[in-house]
Design an enzyme around this catalytic site. Structure first.
Site, PDB file in Angstrom:
ATOM      1  N   VAL A  39     -27.896  83.619  53.171  1.00 47.06           N
ATOM      2  CA  VAL A  39     -29.365  83.653  53.197  1.00 47.06           C
ATOM      3  C   VAL A  39     -29.893  83.578  54.623  1.00 47.06           C
ATOM      4  O   VAL A  39     -29.416  82.769  55.422  1.00 47.06           O
ATOM      5  CB  VAL A  39     -29.934  82.452  52.411  1.00 47.06           C
ATOM      6  CG1 VAL A  39     -31.461  82.482  52.402  1.00 47.06           C
ATOM      7  CG2 VAL A  39     -29.410  82.446  50.992  1.00 47.06           C
TER       8      VAL A  39
ATOM      9  N   HIS B  80     -45.987  74.539  44.860  1.00 45.70           N
ATOM     10  CA  HIS B  80     -45.349  75.371  43.819  1.00 45.70           C
ATOM     11  C   HIS B  80     -43.940  75.717  44.285  1.00 45.70           C
ATOM     12  O   HIS B  80     -43.735  76.057  45.453  1.00 45.70           O
ATOM     13  CB  HIS B  80     -46.160  76.657  43.605  1.00 45.70           C
ATOM     14  CG  HIS B  80     -45.774  77.419  42.373  1.00 45.70           C
ATOM     15  ND1 HIS B  80     -44.584  78.115  42.265  1.00 45.70           N
ATOM     16  CD2 HIS B  80     -46.422  77.602  41.196  1.00 45.70           C
ATOM     17  CE1 HIS B  80     -44.523  78.686  41.071  1.00 45.70           C
ATOM     18  NE2 HIS B  80     -45.615  78.384  40.405  1.00 45.70           N
TER      19      HIS B  80
END
Length: 312
Positions: free
Chosen positions: A196, A103
């Site tokens: 990030v 996913h």
């Protein structure tokens, strides 16, 4: 009505629901501290937990009340600190660089969605989403993207995800593994830094009226066919309005059409199921009955009230 009765009335009627999606379901030891954090405040209740081992993803559904000041503005919900505590535990326990699953995801904490329930409104849901977003961005130095009613322009979740490369698998064409994006994010976040942490990724936080997640198993490993069906079902592909879809591998012998129903009272699961079955039959593929990954709003409210009354 005395203050105790007044609070009880608020606890029964002014409700917010948080769906918290975390990128882990295979490692029980990683989930235990997250679930302990969820239970620190007895006024926040875990209503449901949905795990998917193939997707390596878990969804917690939490509910609590919201309190207002004398002018009717929301000022406090136990959900706020509970969600932040769960996020802290998730960042301590999970490293995105070591995560993989079928996913898509962009963060250890991938998505936080706030819904109003009972007599609460979308304004309160957006208020909580923005409070949680500010805390996560500042405290954990994670880029945070607001969406739907929490975003000043109402930006859609799938728009932000597309801009950030969410839908592109980076492992064998069918899986998502580690952090595969640039460390400098391509879109300025609403909270937190522009850089990030590869171990944590980024997080989406939104507020929306009730959204249903409905997954339909396809008894075939033909992922390209599943993706074709998903596209034809989705609003973006000219299919059903307010329906978003993904065609994904699910297990060793099946694929799945993962559906987001943005207005389930208008375009519901039965209509989506019928459409998928029609398209799949043209591909010569068998379809199983789909399933929701959460309870209905009515069941969530009923379960919350029962659990709260039992704890009195």
């Amino acid at each position: 009505m005395d203050s105790k009765d007044k609070k009880k009335s608020v606890m029964q009627s002014m409700l917010l629901c948080c769906k918290l999606y975390i990128s882990e379901s295979r490692n029980r030891e990683a989930l235990e501290p997250i679930e302990r954090a969820a239970k620190l405040d007895p006024e926040t209740v875990i209503i449901n937990k949905f795990q998917d081992r193939d997707y390596n993803r878990v969804n917690y559904t939490l509910v609590s009340y919201v309190i207002y000041d004398s002018t009717g503005c929301p000022i406090y919900s136990p959900l706020h600190q509970t969600v932040v505590a769960m996020v802290a535990a998730a960042y301590d326990a999970i490293n995105l660089e070591q995560h993989s699953g079928a996913h898509p995801r962009l963060g250890v904490v991938d998505d936080i969605l706030i819904h109003p329930l009972a007599r609460a409104s979308l304004d309160e849901a957006a208020w909580l989403a923005k409070k949680v977003a500010a805390d996560i961005g500042n405290r954990f130095q994670v880029p945070v993207y607001l969406y739907a009613a929490a975003h000043p322009m109402g930006k859609a979740l799938d728009t932000i995800r597309r801009e950030l490369g969410y839908y592109r698998p980076n492992f064998r064409g069918i899986q998502w593994a580690g952090w595969a994006q640039p460390e400098q994010v391509p879109v300025k976040p609403d909270e937190g830094p522009d850089v990030v942490s590869r171990a944590r990724g980024v997080v989406m936080i939104g507020a929306h009226q009730w959204v249903a997640m409905y997954n339909i198993p396809i008894m075939s490993t033909d992922l390209s066919a599943a993706r074709r069906i998903a596209q034809k079902v989705s609003a973006r592909g000219g299919g059903l309005p307010t329906v978003q879809t993904l065609g994904l591998f699910h297990g060793e012998d099946s694929t799945e059409i993962a559906c987001i129903l943005l207005e389930p009272n208008q375009i519901g699961a039965d209509r989506v199921q019928n459409h998928v079955e029609t398209l799949a039959s043209r591909e010569g593929m068998d379809v199983e009955k789909g399933y929701f990954t959460d309870l209905s709003p009515e069941m969530i409210i009923e379960r919350y009230r029962k659990l709260i009354s039992n704890s009195d």
